[in-house]
Scaffold this motif. Structure first.
Motif, PDB file in Angstrom:
ATOM      1  N   ARG A   1       0.855  -1.178   0.000  1.00 53.52           N
ATOM      2  CA  ARG A   1       0.000   0.000   0.000  1.00 53.52           C
ATOM      3  C   ARG A   1       0.895   1.233   0.000  1.00 53.52           C
ATOM      4  N   ALA A   2       0.483   2.259  -0.716  1.00 53.17           N
ATOM      5  CA  ALA A   2       1.261   3.496  -0.754  1.00 53.17           C
ATOM      6  C   ALA A   2       0.313   4.681  -0.641  1.00 53.17           C
ATOM      7  N   VAL A   3       0.641   5.595   0.246  1.00 51.14           N
ATOM      8  CA  VAL A   3      -0.090   6.858   0.294  1.00 51.14           C
ATOM      9  C   VAL A   3       0.438   7.743  -0.830  1.00 51.14           C
ATOM     10  N   ARG A   4      -0.214   8.858  -1.029  1.00 53.01           N
ATOM     11  CA  ARG A   4       0.071   9.682  -2.198  1.00 53.01           C
ATOM     12  C   ARG A   4       1.547  10.054  -2.328  1.00 53.01           C
ATOM     13  N   ARG A   5       2.157  10.482  -1.247  1.00 54.28           N
ATOM     14  CA  ARG A   5       3.550  10.942  -1.324  1.00 54.28           C
ATOM     15  C   ARG A   5       4.515   9.797  -1.610  1.00 54.28           C
TER      16      ARG A   5
ATOM     17  N   ASN B   1      -3.002  11.131  -8.580  1.00 54.23           N
ATOM     18  CA  ASN B   1      -2.078  11.072  -7.445  1.00 54.23           C
ATOM     19  C   ASN B   1      -0.616  11.090  -7.875  1.00 54.23           C
ATOM     20  N   LEU B   2      -0.396  11.121  -9.174  1.00 55.42           N
ATOM     21  CA  LEU B   2       0.961  11.146  -9.707  1.00 55.42           C
ATOM     22  C   LEU B   2       1.081  12.333 -10.655  1.00 55.42           C
ATOM     23  N   ALA B   3       0.998  13.511 -10.079  1.00 59.51           N
ATOM     24  CA  ALA B   3       0.956  14.726 -10.887  1.00 59.51           C
ATOM     25  C   ALA B   3       2.178  14.875 -11.789  1.00 59.51           C
ATOM     26  N   PHE B   4       3.340  14.359 -11.342  1.00 62.27           N
ATOM     27  CA  PHE B   4       4.549  14.550 -12.146  1.00 62.27           C
ATOM     28  C   PHE B   4       4.459  13.821 -13.483  1.00 62.27           C
ATOM     29  N   LEU B   5       3.638  12.773 -13.538  1.00 57.28           N
ATOM     30  CA  LEU B   5       3.472  12.070 -14.812  1.00 57.28           C
ATOM     31  C   LEU B   5       2.733  12.906 -15.839  1.00 57.28           C
ATOM     32  N   LYS B   6       1.952  13.882 -15.372  1.00 61.08           N
ATOM     33  CA  LYS B   6       1.183  14.725 -16.287  1.00 61.08           C
ATOM     34  C   LYS B   6       1.953  15.950 -16.753  1.00 61.08           C
TER      35      LYS B   6
END
Length: 836
Positions: free
Chosen positions: A437-441, A462-467
């Motif tokens: 399990r992983a939280v957003r950060r 939740n992975l803004a850097f991918l956008k």
């Protein structure tokens, strides 16, 4: 229809600039130019030939001008080498395609047309590597490239007879600079050839960098040239060539290998250069051992002769060190821009562990270095694939989690896989891959670890850097669940305003996926049509992508929900023991949850009508409480319980299993059933839905009753797997249930046909497009850096503009008379004033 004044005859062919570098080889250059201007089958008005004279100082530039007046001769102030000369030529290029041709080469008449054909047909191809034969056309000069772990590129099959075995196009790591055709925009995006190389391996380095950024280099045998090979080096000692080869191999290796690979490959490569040098020069490497000093001290201080071939290696290392500060900056840029891994390119290296030189002392050192530095392991690292879901991973899993789990399971057979959930519930069964399990950060760390990210639902948010623009990670978006259509039904209990806000939000999430993904997975042919419309609307279906793949399956693949390839085996008590049902009862199973887009009310009513003539009929709802705590209870469940209670069916003919059956136990409940059922309303969600519960019915061999309208209804009808009925028709539904439960011959025939059909839905089978993509992951063609149209519109000439304006005046007069003409004319004037 209005005439297009920009369409011209032959407009599908782009402007091409051919760059030829000359250095004291005017005779060869003029021979090359005669072939370009006199024999090449390419429109003269689309062909620009630039000759770069590399400060020959022998009057060669004037001779070339006199022999080929149509060529544009550019004189370099100093000898820039092949790399710098080519780059200077590209500075003068007007074509959207640039072709490099050695001055001691001649092209076949179809050389350019065949290369351009490949670039036009395959938008992900950044460069075409031409087939190169010797001058007589008998032996191979270039048909394929290989790369060793120590950075040396080599021509595979060079010197072998051209016997027809190399006439199949294929992807290569690089093409030879003696005949290479490149998209100009891509060449400029990569900064051209590395001028520090001067000559040799600048083509290897360019192809390597191009592949790392996701572009393909395609060998095309019909794009043919003939080459004298190294005519410019014929009067130079081989030690100078060896020096450049050694130095440039180290430079290319340093720039392009990943941190992990470089840490082991670079020290081993440096040691190997030294051993190559001593072996090549036949130096006695033990001559300075203190035990071998001569008796006379003067003899001990005497100079030691070092052959030039050995000196080349030592000086190459020295000058590699000299270049390191600038190479370090280049390395930062290349590593930041790369989209593929070293493992991705390993097949294109062909034989990465090839020693390359047949010198006994050298070969012994090669084997030692490979073993000591663990290079076999480095170049065998599996690809890293991250599968992320927002659903609960536990012994009780719903559709999205089951799908993500099986993706991870199948991919783990070939790659290093992690399965990550953002859901608070993560208590998974034992797995052959890590499940966390992983939280957003924490998600960013997982995504950065991966070579390929497979995601579904809201995960991308939740992975803004991918956008971010320019992000190079390869992303697969699983859009088997059209969430916005689902929400139209699910949110009916909310206010009108909230429903609109929710729909806008979910649609934005989907839009972000559609714009970002490199590869998309949907569940059915109907969904393919739906998502294809979405991709088209946001501009992802480009002409170049369509020309390359009219089916668009390279961008959007059909991956249905799957089922286990192993038939269900009973491992414990099922629904009959759990609900105290008799072995003689006829059980129809509702497998899965009860959600707003389903119609269990008509089903309960049908069971009520059927029990009058078939009192032993039983309807079982497998699970009423969704295992994902983030999924709220829906009103339809409450209404279903109330209806069953009001009709006096609860506990006698209709049974509700309130808890969710553990995933690994569901076969026990399925094996106790006699038929499976799914009923839904007629609406747009149904049209594009994929009812995963039907797969469990196929797995267990249960005849199926379904209402019409979705893709599975089509399958049941087409393959004869059960009965399809109209929506909200309890009488027809009761008749259908009676048939599958009590007509033994019909049920048996359905089961026989189901046994055949279910083989098409095993996870190994349905996930084949994802498996194939992950074997050779590439960014989508429209997301490649430096992509640009090859053929641009020609600017209108004066006559064209006059003809266009006359045509427009006629149209305006027909549409609205003089007043319309005046209105349009004033609008054009105002537009020009605003621009001015």
């Amino acid at each position: 229809m209005r005439q297009s004044w920009r369409v011209e005859r032959g407009s599908s062919l782009p402007d091409v600039t051919v760059v030829v570098v000359n250095y004291r080889g005017a005779d060869d250059t003029t021979t090359c130019l005669r072939a370009l201007f006199g024999e090449l089958d390419y429109p003269a008005d689309k062909l620009q030939v630039v000759v770069v004279d590399n400060a020959s100082g022998d009057g060669g530039a004037e001779r070339v001008r006199a022999a080929a007046p149509a060529a544009e001769v550019v004189e370099a102030p100093t000898n820039l080498g092949f790399a710098g000369g080519c780059n200077l030529g590209v500075e003068h290029a007007r074509g959207s395609v640039v072709a490099f041709l050695n001055n001691d080469a001649r092209p076949h008449r179809d050389w350019l047309r065949e290369a351009v054909r490949v670039l036009h047909a395959e938008p992900a191809v950044g460069a075409v590597a031409s087939k190169v034969l010797d001058w007589e056309g008998r032996d191979v000069d270039f048909v394929d490239g290989g790369l060793t772990w120590f950075g040396m590129g080599y021509k595979r099959h060079a010197g072998e007879p051209d016997d027809g075995t190399h006439d199949t196009p294929r992807d290569v790591l690089f093409g030879t600079g003696s005949a290479l055709v490149v998209r100009t925009s891509v060449f400029r995006e990569l900064g051209g050839f590395d001028e520090r190389f001067f000559m040799f391996y600048e083509d290897v380095d360019l192809g390597w960098r191009m592949n790392l950024r996701g572009w393909r280099v395609r060998y095309e045998p019909k794009s043919l040239t003939f080459h004298k090979h190294h005519a410019s080096m014929s009067r130079i000692d081989t030690s100078r060539e060896l020096y450049l080869l050694e130095r440039n191999a180290l430079a290319a290796l340093y720039k392009n290998f990943s941190d992990e690979t470089l840490a082991k490959a670079l020290p081993a490569a440096l040691a190997l250069v030294v051993r190559r040098a001593t072996a090549r020069g036949e130096l006695d490497a033990t001559q300075l051992e203190i035990t071998r000093r001569p008796a006379d001290p003067e003899d001990d201080r005497a100079p030691v002769p070092v052959p030039r071939q050995a000196l080349a290696g030592f000086l190459a290392i020295d000058q590699f060190v000299e270049l390191l500060p600038s190479l370090a900056e280049s390395r930062k840029a290349e590593q930041a821009a790369r989209r593929l891994t070293d493992a991705d390119l390993l097949p294109l290296m062909r034989k990465a562990m090839e020693p390359a030189y047949p010198l006994p002392r050298y070969l012994a050192a090669h084997d030692v270095l490979v073993e000591v530095f663990g290079l076999e392991e480095v170049f065998g690292r599996p690809r890293r694939v991250l599968v992320i879901t927002g659903d609960a991973l536990s012994d009780r899993m719903a559709g999205p989690a089951i799908r993500a789990w099986n993706m991870a399971d199948v991919l783990a057979g070939e790659h290093e896989v992690r399965l990550v959930t953002t859901n608070a519930r993560c208590d998974p069964p034992e797995a052959p891959f890590p499940v966390v399990r992983a939280v957003r950060r924490e998600l960013v760390e997982h995504a950065e670890w991966a070579d390929v990210v497979v995601l579904q639902g809201h995960v991308l948010e939740n992975l803004a850097f991918l956008k971010e623009p320019g992000n190079t990670k390869i992303v697969v978006c699983d859009v088997y669940d059209p969430m916005h259509l689902e929400l139209l039904e699910q949110g009916k209990d909310s206010t009108d305003e909230q429903r609109e806000l929710d729909l806008v939000g979910v649609t934005r999430v989907i839009d972000n996926q559609m714009r970002r993904g490199d590869f998309f997975l949907c569940a059915s042919e109907r969904q393919r049509h739906f998502w294809l419309g979405h991709l088209t609307a946001i501009g992802r279906l480009t002409p170049s992508l369509y020309d390359n793949d009219p089916t668009t399956r390279s961008l959007l693949a059909e991956v249905p929900f799957g089922l286990s390839g192993k038939p269900p085996q009973r491992t414990g008590p099922g629904l009959r023991a759990s609900l105290d049902l008799a072995d003689s009862d006829k059980v129809v199973l509702w497998a899965g949850g009860v959600y707003s887009w389903f119609d269990p009310l008509t089903l309960v009513t049908a069971v009520d009508r059927l029990r009058a003539r078939r009192p032993d009929v039983r309807l079982v709802f497998l699970g009423m409480k969704h295992p994902n705590p983030e999924v709220p209870d829906m009103d339809i469940g409450t209404r279903t319980r109330a209806l069953a209670a009001r009709l006096g069916l609860t506990g006698s003919h209709v049974f509700f299993n309130e808890a969710w059956v553990p995933y690994q136990d569901r076969q026990n409940w399925l094996l106790d059933a006699d038929a499976g059922v799914t009923t839904h309303f007629e609406h747009v969600e149904t049209t594009f839905a994929f009812r995963t519960r039907v797969l469990d019915y196929l797995w267990a061999g249960l005849p199926i009753v379904t209402t019409d309208g979705d893709s599975f209804a089509d399958l049941v009808r087409r393959e004869g797997l059960g009965v399809v009925v109209r929506s909200e028709d309890p009488d027809a539904l009761a008749d259908a249930l009676e048939r599958v439960l009590y007509d033994e011959a019909f049920a048996a025939a359905c089961a026989e046909r189901i046994a055949v059909v279910r083989e098409r839905f095993t996870w190994d089978t349905v996930l084949a497009p994802l498996v194939e993509f992950c074997r050779n992951p590439r960014p989508a063609a429209d997301r490649l850096p430096g992509a640009a149209p090859m053929v641009r519109n020609r600017p209108l000439g004066t006559l064209d503009k006059v003809q266009r304006d006359v045509q427009l005046v006629r149209e305006y007069l027909t549409a609205g008379g003089p007043r319309e003409v005046a209105r349009r004319a004033s609008g054009r004037v105002l537009k020009k004033l605003r621009r001015g």
